[in-house]
Write a protein that holds these residues in place. Structure first.
Motif, PDB file in Angstrom:
ATOM      1  N   TYR A 215       0.811  -1.214   0.000  1.00 36.50           N
ATOM      2  CA  TYR A 215       0.000   0.000   0.000  1.00 36.50           C
ATOM      3  C   TYR A 215       0.848   1.269   0.000  1.00 36.50           C
ATOM      4  N   TYR A 216       1.953   1.236   0.729  1.00 36.56           N
ATOM      5  CA  TYR A 216       2.799   2.430   0.774  1.00 36.56           C
ATOM      6  C   TYR A 216       3.429   2.696  -0.593  1.00 36.56           C
ATOM      7  N   GLU A 217       3.826   1.606  -1.274  1.00 35.90           N
ATOM      8  CA  GLU A 217       4.407   1.761  -2.603  1.00 35.90           C
ATOM      9  C   GLU A 217       3.368   2.273  -3.589  1.00 35.90           C
ATOM     10  N   LEU A 218       2.131   1.802  -3.462  1.00 41.47           N
ATOM     11  CA  LEU A 218       1.072   2.272  -4.362  1.00 41.47           C
ATOM     12  C   LEU A 218       0.876   3.783  -4.269  1.00 41.47           C
ATOM     13  N   LEU A 219       0.964   4.300  -3.055  1.00 41.92           N
ATOM     14  CA  LEU A 219       0.781   5.746  -2.869  1.00 41.92           C
ATOM     15  C   LEU A 219       2.075   6.526  -3.005  1.00 41.92           C
ATOM     16  N   GLY A 220       3.197   5.812  -3.055  1.00 37.87           N
ATOM     17  CA  GLY A 220       4.478   6.494  -3.223  1.00 37.87           C
ATOM     18  C   GLY A 220       4.925   7.237  -1.982  1.00 37.87           C
ATOM     19  N   VAL A 221       4.664   6.678  -0.791  1.00 38.91           N
ATOM     20  CA  VAL A 221       5.041   7.335   0.460  1.00 38.91           C
ATOM     21  C   VAL A 221       5.832   6.355   1.317  1.00 38.91           C
ATOM     22  N   GLN A 222       6.527   6.903   2.329  1.00 40.03           N
ATOM     23  CA  GLN A 222       7.274   6.080   3.260  1.00 40.03           C
ATOM     24  C   GLN A 222       6.329   5.464   4.291  1.00 40.03           C
ATOM     25  N   LYS A 223       6.797   4.446   5.000  1.00 38.47           N
ATOM     26  CA  LYS A 223       5.956   3.754   5.966  1.00 38.47           C
ATOM     27  C   LYS A 223       5.522   4.662   7.111  1.00 38.47           C
ATOM     28  N   GLY A 224       6.350   5.611   7.476  1.00 35.53           N
ATOM     29  CA  GLY A 224       5.994   6.519   8.569  1.00 35.53           C
ATOM     30  C   GLY A 224       5.305   7.784   8.110  1.00 35.53           C
ATOM     31  N   ALA A 225       4.723   7.797   6.926  1.00 38.53           N
ATOM     32  CA  ALA A 225       4.105   9.012   6.370  1.00 38.53           C
ATOM     33  C   ALA A 225       2.970   9.508   7.262  1.00 38.53           C
ATOM     34  N   SER A 226       2.852  10.842   7.351  1.00 37.08           N
ATOM     35  CA  SER A 226       1.785  11.451   8.141  1.00 37.08           C
ATOM     36  C   SER A 226       0.467  11.393   7.396  1.00 37.08           C
ATOM     37  N   GLU A 227      -0.614  11.756   8.095  1.00 30.71           N
ATOM     38  CA  GLU A 227      -1.937  11.781   7.456  1.00 30.71           C
ATOM     39  C   GLU A 227      -1.973  12.778   6.307  1.00 30.71           C
ATOM     40  N   ASP A 228      -1.335  13.927   6.505  1.00 27.27           N
ATOM     41  CA  ASP A 228      -1.301  14.936   5.431  1.00 27.27           C
ATOM     42  C   ASP A 228      -0.552  14.422   4.220  1.00 27.27           C
ATOM     43  N   ASP A 229       0.556  13.707   4.446  1.00 27.07           N
ATOM     44  CA  ASP A 229       1.320  13.155   3.323  1.00 27.07           C
ATOM     45  C   ASP A 229       0.488  12.124   2.569  1.00 27.07           C
ATOM     46  N   LEU A 230      -0.235  11.295   3.311  1.00 28.53           N
ATOM     47  CA  LEU A 230      -1.089  10.301   2.663  1.00 28.53           C
ATOM     48  C   LEU A 230      -2.168  10.958   1.812  1.00 28.53           C
ATOM     49  N   LYS A 231      -2.793  11.996   2.379  1.00 35.11           N
ATOM     50  CA  LYS A 231      -3.873  12.670   1.663  1.00 35.11           C
ATOM     51  C   LYS A 231      -3.362  13.362   0.398  1.00 35.11           C
ATOM     52  N   LYS A 232      -2.206  14.006   0.502  1.00 36.34           N
ATOM     53  CA  LYS A 232      -1.630  14.690  -0.674  1.00 36.34           C
ATOM     54  C   LYS A 232      -1.284  13.691  -1.765  1.00 36.34           C
ATOM     55  N   ALA A 233      -0.675  12.577  -1.364  1.00 33.99           N
ATOM     56  CA  ALA A 233      -0.306  11.563  -2.350  1.00 33.99           C
ATOM     57  C   ALA A 233      -1.537  10.967  -3.016  1.00 33.99           C
ATOM     58  N   TYR A 234      -2.555  10.712  -2.226  1.00 34.84           N
ATOM     59  CA  TYR A 234      -3.770  10.121  -2.771  1.00 34.84           C
ATOM     60  C   TYR A 234      -4.468  11.072  -3.734  1.00 34.84           C
ATOM     61  N   ARG A 235      -4.560  12.333  -3.361  1.00 34.32           N
ATOM     62  CA  ARG A 235      -5.219  13.305  -4.238  1.00 34.32           C
ATOM     63  C   ARG A 235      -4.483  13.440  -5.579  1.00 34.32           C
ATOM     64  N   LYS A 236      -3.171  13.440  -5.499  1.00 36.96           N
ATOM     65  CA  LYS A 236      -2.381  13.560  -6.728  1.00 36.96           C
ATOM     66  C   LYS A 236      -2.636  12.385  -7.662  1.00 36.96           C
ATOM     67  N   LEU A 237      -2.650  11.181  -7.084  1.00 34.92           N
ATOM     68  CA  LEU A 237      -2.869   9.992  -7.913  1.00 34.92           C
ATOM     69  C   LEU A 237      -4.320   9.895  -8.377  1.00 34.92           C
ATOM     70  N   ALA A 238      -5.273  10.340  -7.519  1.00 35.76           N
ATOM     71  CA  ALA A 238      -6.682  10.299  -7.908  1.00 35.76           C
ATOM     72  C   ALA A 238      -6.942  11.202  -9.110  1.00 35.76           C
ATOM     73  N   ARG A 239      -6.313  12.344  -9.132  1.00 31.54           N
ATOM     74  CA  ARG A 239      -6.441  13.232 -10.292  1.00 31.54           C
ATOM     75  C   ARG A 239      -5.946  12.544 -11.572  1.00 31.54           C
ATOM     76  N   LYS A 240      -4.878  11.775 -11.416  1.00 31.11           N
ATOM     77  CA  LYS A 240      -4.228  11.175 -12.578  1.00 31.11           C
ATOM     78  C   LYS A 240      -4.970   9.960 -13.113  1.00 31.11           C
ATOM     79  N   TYR A 241      -5.526   9.122 -12.206  1.00 32.23           N
ATOM     80  CA  TYR A 241      -6.055   7.839 -12.644  1.00 32.23           C
ATOM     81  C   TYR A 241      -7.577   7.722 -12.576  1.00 32.23           C
TER      82      TYR A 241
END
Length: 380
Positions: free
Chosen positions: A5-31
């Motif tokens: 799951y971390y690789e899918l979102l492109g974040v580290q294992k210790g990523a914060s909630e904000d980092d998760l949300k930013k990564a998800y939004r970026k990928l959601a726009r793309k796919y």
């Protein structure tokens, strides 16, 4: 094997909630399938949505971090394959586009006039006494809330005035503006500025409420406080919040209680505690003493040889149970021996004789303890 799951979102294992949300939004726009028409976009979008659903939930994330995908089996983890309900609080496909792009999906929906709205809940903090919290009471409180205007009965219109459909929004209460972006065409829906979302306009506003349909009103309420409440307890008075809009129900009034403390008794839930001083001879010889309670003095038997710090419990002399006032907790009495700070020479001589008697150095008459009792029996 399912991707990490971390690789899918492109974040580290210790990523914060904000980092998760930013990564998800970026990928959601793309796919997102409505944006990306490639054959694999939909499957990719499902994968990143599933990853975000799990990692944005602290409980699921902890299970995944410890056991991987196997740890989610008993928690209902994983994406259901649809486009509704994926994590982060988004209610569906339209919601995610509104959160990401500031508008609803283009061409799909029609603005709808707002229906009845419930009025706001109100809070009132109320101080009550120690005994009032234990045995209950009735209080009169002053409140200020919005009530339906008695002149226009909530319509906001002056008597005889015309109420007509808003020409700007055609009675919908909302207006929409179409915007063309790189992601497609979207409809930005906003509240109609002319009718403020009501869908109708008034020729002559009610002079009493100035067209609002509600007025600020002060009133008094009698509130019954049940036995057994404590600080932090909330009483709900239905319908005494602010009035609703467009025929909606009124909100509720929540009264938050704050009980005062007591100099003699300490309270822990339904149990009461107090300290009681006894004399040296009462501790040695035993006695029967009056113990204060919340009702009336209670006779407590002090056995001979009672030690300092001994705790006695009086059944049913505590606080009533909130859910069942027929039951009460207990009163706990801790006794301590009060040692005199100033004694006479006669008292000192008697104590020395007692010490000699106890150590066997001298023998004295049987009246020694009676003398001590006479001298110290009433001492604090």
């Amino acid at each position: 094997m399912k991707a990490d799951y971390y690789e899918l979102l492109g974040v580290q294992k210790g990523a914060s909630e904000d980092d998760l949300k930013k990564a998800y939004r970026k990928l959601a726009r793309k796919y997102h399938p409505d944006v990306n028409k490639e054959a694999e976009a939909e499957e990719r979008f499902k994968e990143i949505s599933e990853a975000y659903e799990v990692l944005s939930d602290s409980q699921k994330r902890a299970a995944y971090d410890q056991y991987g995908h196997a740890g989610l089996g008993s928690m209902g983890g994983g994406f259901d394959g649809g486009f509704e309900g994926f994590g982060g609080g988004f209610g569906g496909l339209g919601d995610i586009f509104e959160a990401f792009f500031g508008g609803q999906m283009g061409g799909g929906g029609r603005p709808r006039r707002r229906g009845p709205e419930r009025g706001a809940d109100l809070r009132l903090d109320l101080e009550i006494g120690f005994r009032e919290a234990i045995f209950g009471t009735e209080k009169t409180v002053d409140i200020h809330h919005l009530e339906q205007c008695g002149s226009c009965f909530g319509t906001g219109a002056k008597e005889g005035s015309n109420i007509s459909r808003c020409a700007h929004c055609k009675g919908q209460g909302q207006v929409q503006t179409m915007t063309r972006t790189a992601f497609g065409q979207f409809a930005q829906v906003t509240t109609c500025p002319r009718c403020r979302g009501e869908g109708q306009t008034i020729d002559q506003p009610c002079p009493s409420c100035k067209g609002d349909g509600k007025k600020q009103t002060a009133k008094q309420l009698k509130v019954k406080i049940p036995p057994g409440v404590d600080t932090g307890a909330r009483l709900r008075v239905t319908g005494e919040g602010d009035a609703g809009t467009r025929g909606g129900n009124s909100g509720d009034l929540f009264i938050v209680l704050h009980a005062s403390s007591d100099k003699q008794f300490q309270r822990r839930d339904t149990e009461l505690f107090q300290s009681l001083a006894i004399s040296y001879t009462q501790a040695v010889l035993g006695a029967e003493v009056d113990v204060p309670t919340m009702d009336e003095p209670h006779k407590l038997k002090i056995p001979a040889g009672t030690q300092n710090g001994t705790v006695f419990s009086l059944k049913g002399q505590g606080v009533p149970f909130l859910q069942d006032n027929r039951r009460r907790g207990d009163m706990h009495v801790e006794v301590f021996v009060a040692v005199p700070t100033n004694i006479s020479e006669e008292e000192a001589d008697l104590l020395r004789k007692l010490e000699e008697l106890r150590t066997g150095e001298k023998q004295h008459g049987h009246g020694l303890l009676d003398g001590l009792k006479k001298v110290f029996g009433g001492k604090d």
